[in-house]
Enzyme design. Structure first.
Site, short mmCIF file in Angstrom:
data_model
loop_
_atom_site.label_atom_id
_atom_site.label_comp_id
_atom_site.label_asym_id
_atom_site.label_seq_id
_atom_site.Cartn_x
_atom_site.Cartn_y
_atom_site.Cartn_z
N HIS A 311 0.05 2.53 0.22
CA HIS A 311 0.74 1.27 0.46
C HIS A 311 0.13 0.21 -0.43
CE1 HIS A 311 2.27 -2.29 2.58
NE2 HIS A 311 3.17 -1.50 3.11
N ASP A 370 6.49 4.80 6.82
CA ASP A 370 7.67 5.60 6.50
C ASP A 370 7.48 7.09 6.76
OD1 ASP A 370 9.18 3.37 5.36
OD2 ASP A 370 7.68 3.43 3.77
#
Length: 435
Positions: A311, A370
């Site tokens: 991320h 996700d």
């Protein structure tokens, strides 16, 4: 460098062409302080260069705090895990918009207002009919939300008194439009909102009921979707939120602003990542092939990417992913898929192997939000083309909170980034016969 002569460390010094500029250091309530460079261009005749704005604070905000190194995410000071486990989506929506958790009376009034505004103008149905049946639901969402400004012309010149009602309208109507976009894409009749249902139940009902079939909402599914909505509600100044703020800074109407956020979120590097995770797990196919794909991910010459890991902000385990991992197990257990869902088995083993691999440890590549959300959606019966649409439902709350905060900020200016020009200095025009 830090100004060593200032005991309170309130300034930094910047030396440009032999001249020293004192730059104020703005104190954060928690996290990194920020150097105010707003006067550098006027006083030093130069700009700062920061591709992707990775080291730039574009605004001051009291809404969301992230510590990527420690894996912390808080909304108005509340840890995301506490909100996901103890709250519900509309309570979190109230928190983000108003800054405080609601009292019982405030919560009841807020939920009633959201339910009241969940219907959309009947003429909007005609807009859906202009799309071909194969249209992506996000394309329909983008057009439908933008068209709302035609149905609410009073908000083309909005005032401060309109902020709260605008936020409520947006939060209420987005799920209805989302469900309509799905129904249209599969050729089924639209299902109207049912004000006897709560926010999440209502959305599931509009998605899966038909005029001839009653849909009973499974409480485990409802609670899981409620958590997913909370976990996706806001995430500081990400690409889509920044897009909404930039559009809003020009005075654009709120429906247009949210449309720009939807467009940005549609990008596969932003809102479309969970669909990419599902496609990756399908490509891997079986746990026995995980080492092969781990090796492909490490090979810089191989185009394969390990989706759902890493991320831009988090250099630790994404706190949202930790909640979703357990939620995923709860949903699959309820649906009788816990021990026989191949995608979950691949995901769990892939995570376990990656977290022990030095390549991923050194690069701080941990599962993100996700990684498990797509598996949950798929188990619920939500098709992959709707994944980002559900993200829109959740993130609309954050967008509206940020939009409202931006307009209430006395320092608000129209956004106008600068550039480092590297093109031709000057060229003489020649007619087409002389070229």
């Amino acid at each position: 460098m830090t100004d060593e002569n200032n005991n309170d460390s309130e300034f930094a010094e910047l030396k440009i062409r032999g001249k020293i500029f004192k730059l104020p250091i703005l104190k954060a309530s928690i996290g990194e302080d920020v150097i105010d460079i707003s006067r550098v261009s006027a006083e030093a005749d130069c700009f700062t260069y920061d591709p992707g704005f990775m080291s730039t604070a574009s605004c001051q905000s009291t809404i969301t705090y992230i510590d990527g190194d420690k894996g912390i995410l808080r909304h108005r000071g509340y840890d995301i895990k506490d909100l996901a486990e103890k709250s519900d989506f509309l309570e979190v929506a109230y928190l983000l918009i108003y800054g405080e958790l609601p009292s019982g009376e405030q919560y009841n009034n807020f939920t009633k207002q959201v339910a009241h505004h969940s219907l959309v103008n009947e003429r909007l149905h005609y807009l859906f009919q202009t799309f071909c049946s194969s249209s992506h639901p996000m394309a329909i969402m983008l057009a439908a939300v933008g068209s709302l400004s035609a149905f609410y012309p009073d908000l083309l010149n909005f005032k401060e008194a309109d902020y709260e009602l605008t936020a409520i309208r947006m939060i209420a109507k987005i799920p209805t439009i989302a469900a309509m976009s799905y129904k249209y894409s599969i050729g089924q009749p639209f299902i109207y909102p049912d004000n006897s249902l709560d926010f999440t139940e209502n959305f599931l009902h509009m998605m899966f009921a038909t005029p001839c079939t009653k849909y009973t909402v499974n409480p485990i599914i409802k609670n899981a979707l409620n958590k997913i909505f909370i976990l996706h509600a806001d995430h500081e100044q990400n690409a889509s939120t920044s897009t909404v703020r930039i559009a809003g800074s020009s005075g654009a109407n709120p429906f247009a602003c949210i449309s720009t956020g939807i467009a940005s979120l549609w990008g596969p590097a932003h809102g479309g990542a969970n669909e990419a995770v599902i496609n990756m797990l399908k490509e891997i196919g079986s746990s026995e092939y995980i080492p092969k794909y781990i090796a492909k991910a490490k090979d810089k010459n191989d185009p394969f990417r390990l989706m759902g890991f890493g991320h831009r902000v988090y250099k630790n385990y994404d706190p949202r992913a930790a909640v979703l991992k357990e939620t995923c197990k709860e949903v699959l257990k309820e649906l009788g898929q816990l021990d026989n869902n191949p995608l979950l088995q691949i995901a769990i083993e892939l995570e376990a192997i990656a977290l022990k691999d030095e390549y991923f440890i050194e690069r701080k590549l941990y599962p993100n939000v996700d990684f498990y959300s797509g598996i949950i959606y798929k188990a619920m019966g939500i098709p992959s083309q709707m994944f980002t649409v559900l993200f829109v439902i959740a993130r609309t709350v954050g967008w509206m909170a940020q939009w409202k905060e931006m307009h209430e900020d006395p320092e608000q200016k129209i956004s106008r980034p600068r550039q480092l020009y590297t093109g031709y200095v000057h060229r003489e025009y020649k007619g087409i016969r002389e070229r």
